[in-house]
Design a protein around this motif. Structure first.
Motif, PDB file in Angstrom:
ATOM      1  N   TYR A 106       0.831  -1.206   0.000  1.00  0.00           N
ATOM      2  CA  TYR A 106       0.000   0.000   0.000  1.00  0.00           C
ATOM      3  C   TYR A 106       0.866   1.256   0.000  1.00  0.00           C
ATOM      4  O   TYR A 106       0.390   2.335  -0.332  1.00  0.00           O
ATOM      5  CB  TYR A 106      -0.922  -0.029   1.222  1.00  0.00           C
ATOM      6  N   GLY A 107       2.148   1.094   0.309  1.00  0.00           N
ATOM      7  CA  GLY A 107       3.087   2.210   0.264  1.00  0.00           C
ATOM      8  C   GLY A 107       4.130   2.073  -0.820  1.00  0.00           C
ATOM      9  O   GLY A 107       5.158   2.764  -0.797  1.00  0.00           O
ATOM     10  N   ASN A 108       3.891   1.202  -1.790  1.00  0.00           N
ATOM     11  CA  ASN A 108       4.841   0.971  -2.880  1.00  0.00           C
ATOM     12  C   ASN A 108       4.544   1.923  -4.042  1.00  0.00           C
ATOM     13  O   ASN A 108       3.476   1.855  -4.644  1.00  0.00           O
ATOM     14  CB  ASN A 108       4.728  -0.471  -3.368  1.00  0.00           C
ATOM     15  N   PRO A 109       5.460   2.826  -4.388  1.00  0.00           N
ATOM     16  CA  PRO A 109       5.176   3.794  -5.462  1.00  0.00           C
ATOM     17  C   PRO A 109       4.840   3.136  -6.790  1.00  0.00           C
ATOM     18  O   PRO A 109       4.132   3.730  -7.609  1.00  0.00           O
ATOM     19  CB  PRO A 109       6.459   4.623  -5.541  1.00  0.00           C
ATOM     20  N   GLN A 122      -3.211   0.687  -6.531  1.00  0.00           N
ATOM     21  CA  GLN A 122      -2.970  -0.276  -5.466  1.00  0.00           C
ATOM     22  C   GLN A 122      -2.177   0.322  -4.302  1.00  0.00           C
ATOM     23  O   GLN A 122      -1.940  -0.356  -3.307  1.00  0.00           O
ATOM     24  CB  GLN A 122      -2.219  -1.490  -6.031  1.00  0.00           C
ATOM     25  N   ALA A 123      -1.773   1.561  -4.428  1.00  0.00           N
ATOM     26  CA  ALA A 123      -0.975   2.220  -3.392  1.00  0.00           C
ATOM     27  C   ALA A 123      -1.568   3.586  -3.089  1.00  0.00           C
ATOM     28  O   ALA A 123      -2.367   4.129  -3.851  1.00  0.00           O
ATOM     29  CB  ALA A 123       0.485   2.350  -3.820  1.00  0.00           C
ATOM     30  N   VAL A 128       2.932   6.152   0.693  1.00  0.00           N
ATOM     31  CA  VAL A 128       4.180   6.033  -0.058  1.00  0.00           C
ATOM     32  C   VAL A 128       5.247   6.947   0.542  1.00  0.00           C
ATOM     33  O   VAL A 128       6.432   6.591   0.594  1.00  0.00           O
ATOM     34  CB  VAL A 128       3.949   6.385  -1.544  1.00  0.00           C
ATOM     35  N   ARG A 129       4.847   8.106   1.040  1.00  0.00           N
ATOM     36  CA  ARG A 129       5.804   9.079   1.577  1.00  0.00           C
ATOM     37  C   ARG A 129       6.539   8.567   2.812  1.00  0.00           C
ATOM     38  O   ARG A 129       7.655   9.000   3.090  1.00  0.00           O
ATOM     39  CB  ARG A 129       5.098  10.392   1.921  1.00  0.00           C
TER      40      ARG A 129
END
Length: 525
Positions: free
Chosen positions: A152-155, A162-163, A168-169
């Motif tokens: 969920y935090g993958n750029p 999906q993110a 992401v930050r």
């Protein structure tokens, strides 16, 4: 609440206060944590936890997130350091995210026009990875199951939906989870206010999503769908208790190692200003250019349409306009029997086959709005504008062309939202009771807030959307109509402190909301 911020959500945020909130205490040297340990406080949730307001995340707004305000009060009874994702990049306090479509700058009031608008300027907030777990793990836009989702935090997942750019930050890795990062802080105390977005994004987009009740697989849900209550209950239990999920694997819960905390229920999102500000009947003679235009509309459109619908037993869908008051908006109601074919046949002799077919397609499920319909705040900028490709004289949304599904919440959609809210809240309370956790019933609190409240210093606060200088210092909502302003977040913090003091036998001071900023006004924009 558009899962951009989403959300909301909603928002639910708004659920804020009991009948007689205590906003400030006499000096008390006997502050105590009671049965709670605040040495490592972690907050988990969505935009309401992150400090989102005025339509975005921005530096000074985040400083007034309710978890940050709580941490300052916890410090009086042994609370530890509290960290939040960095917004130091936001040098001009504009918010937004540079280069990410749909993430605009914050809303302000332009003093010159007395109207809300996005503040001018370009965002300086980037997706530069901070790779840090923070005490405030509120992620704008997150639904309940998103907290468990690796990536969920993958750029790389942004383009695929999906993110989440906010996660992401600061995600600690491309495979980390929001909950995993939160648990890595080894919380001794937590707040959990998740679930608003599981219904809010459906609500703020006019119910264009799908009610997924009965669908057990959240990986198949769309952005604006309502989460199945059974899925929500299972995910919520994992967030608190830990366990194993077929889609997300083994999960460590917030309370699994004995941490105490407060969970917040989900407010009735349709009571917030986003849904209550725009009236259902704003079509006046002045709005359409005079009484003569009301007469013309009745003769050319409303009269013939009502006559045709009456012949098919649906004459109540349309009434003639009046020149002496407000008339209802014209809307599409997808729950109505579609009479397109019948109207096409009825209008063919007078309009010709092609034009009659167009009329049939436009008005087959049209009706006038009632007080039971909710007009979205964003729809205020659509009423009276021209639908793409629609010729005169039907080129006025809400007047001669029906507002569409994304513009209105009809009663059946409101029922779906209410049913899900009730089911989610029942699960939240049950899971909290099983662990002995405190519950901040934001759903009940909202019922008081929407009617206004008076603080101990005599200040009056309301849930109204900004409507001019008379309300500037009274409103508790920010200019997106969904999230609180700083003053509203202070009220939320007070409500949670009250719950903690009662449940954990603590004694902590309250905040004074009047010390916090309300609406942002700029001299020029």
């Amino acid at each position: 609440m558009k899962n951009k911020f989403i959300y909301l959500s909603i928002l639910a945020m708004a659920g804020l206060v009991s009948c007689e909130p205590e906003f400030e205490n006499a000096v008390d040297t006997n502050y105590t944590a009671g049965e709670a340990d605040f040495s490592s406080y972690v907050a988990i949730g969505n935009s309401l936890t992150a400090g989102y307001m005025d339509g975005t995340m921005y530096k000074s707004g985040q400083a007034n997130s309710f978890p940050n305000l709580l941490s300052q009060q916890f410090a009086t009874v042994g609370g530890g350091v509290f960290t939040q994702p960095s917004y130091e990049e936001d040098v001009n306090n504009l918010g937004g995210i540079l280069g990410v479509p749909g993430f605009g700058t914050r809303r302000v009031i332009n003093f010159a026009t007395s109207a809300p608008e996005n503040i001018a300027g370009t965002s300086t907030i980037t997706l530069t990875a901070q790779a840090t777990a923070y005490n405030n793990m509120g992620v704008p836009g997150a639904k309940s199951f998103h907290l468990l989702a690796p990536g969920y935090g993958n750029p790389a997942g942004l383009a695929l939906g999906q993110a989440n750019p906010y996660y992401v930050r600061h995600a600690t890795s491309n495979t980390s989870t929001v909950l995993g990062d939160a648990v890595s802080k080894n919380p001794t105390f937590f707040t959990n206010w998740i679930g608003a977005n599981d219904i809010l994004s459906y609500a703020t987009t006019g119910g264009i999503g799908v009610d997924q009740t009965g669908n057990p697989n959240p990986l198949t849900y769309g952005t604006n769908d309502i989460t199945d209550p059974t899925v929500f209950a299972g995910v919520y239990s994992l967030i608190i208790n830990g366990g194993t999920h077929p889609a997300f694997g083994t999960v460590t819960g917030l309370a699994q190692n004995g941490a105490k905390g407060v969970v917040a229920t989900i407010p009735s999102v349709t009571s917030i200003p986003f849904f209550t500000t725009v009236p259902y009947n704003p079509v006046t003679a002045a709005a359409v250019g005079g009484a003569s235009n009301i007469t013309a509309l009745n003769a050319q459109l409303y009269g013939p349409l009502k006559q045709a619908l009456t012949a098919f037993g649906a004459g109540s869908r349309i009434n003639l306009l009046i020149a002496t008051g407000g008339n209802p908006l014209l809307i599409k109601d997808e729950s109505l029997t579609n009479l397109s074919a019948q109207l096409t046949a009825a209008f063919t002799p007078s309009l010709g086959a092609a034009t009659a077919a167009f009329y049939g397609s436009v008005f087959g499920q049209a009706r006038q709005a009632t007080a039971d319909d909710l007009v979205l705040l964003t729809t205020s900028g659509v009423i009276g504008t021209a639908p793409t490709g629609v010729p005169a004289p039907l080129d006025k949304y809400g007047v001669t062309y029906p507002l569409q599904d994304q513009h209105i919440l009809i009663p059946s959609e409101q029922t779906a939202i209410a049913n899900a809210t009730n089911a989610y809240n029942a699960a939240i309370k049950s899971i909290a009771a099983s662990k002995g956790l405190a519950v901040a019933d934001m759903n009940a609190i909202l019922g008081v807030l929407v009617n206004g409240l008076r603080s101990v210093d005599g200040s009056i606060y309301t849930a109204n959307y900004f409507s001019g200088a008379a309300t500037e210092n009274k409103v508790l909502f920010s200019l997106d109509g969904v999230h609180p302003n700083a003053r509203g977040y202070a009220v939320i913090a007070n409500e949670i402190i009250k719950v903690i003091n009662a449940h954990y036998k603590s004694n902590m001071p309250f905040l004074n909301p009047s010390y916090f900023p309300g609406i942002n006004v700029v001299a020029t924009n």
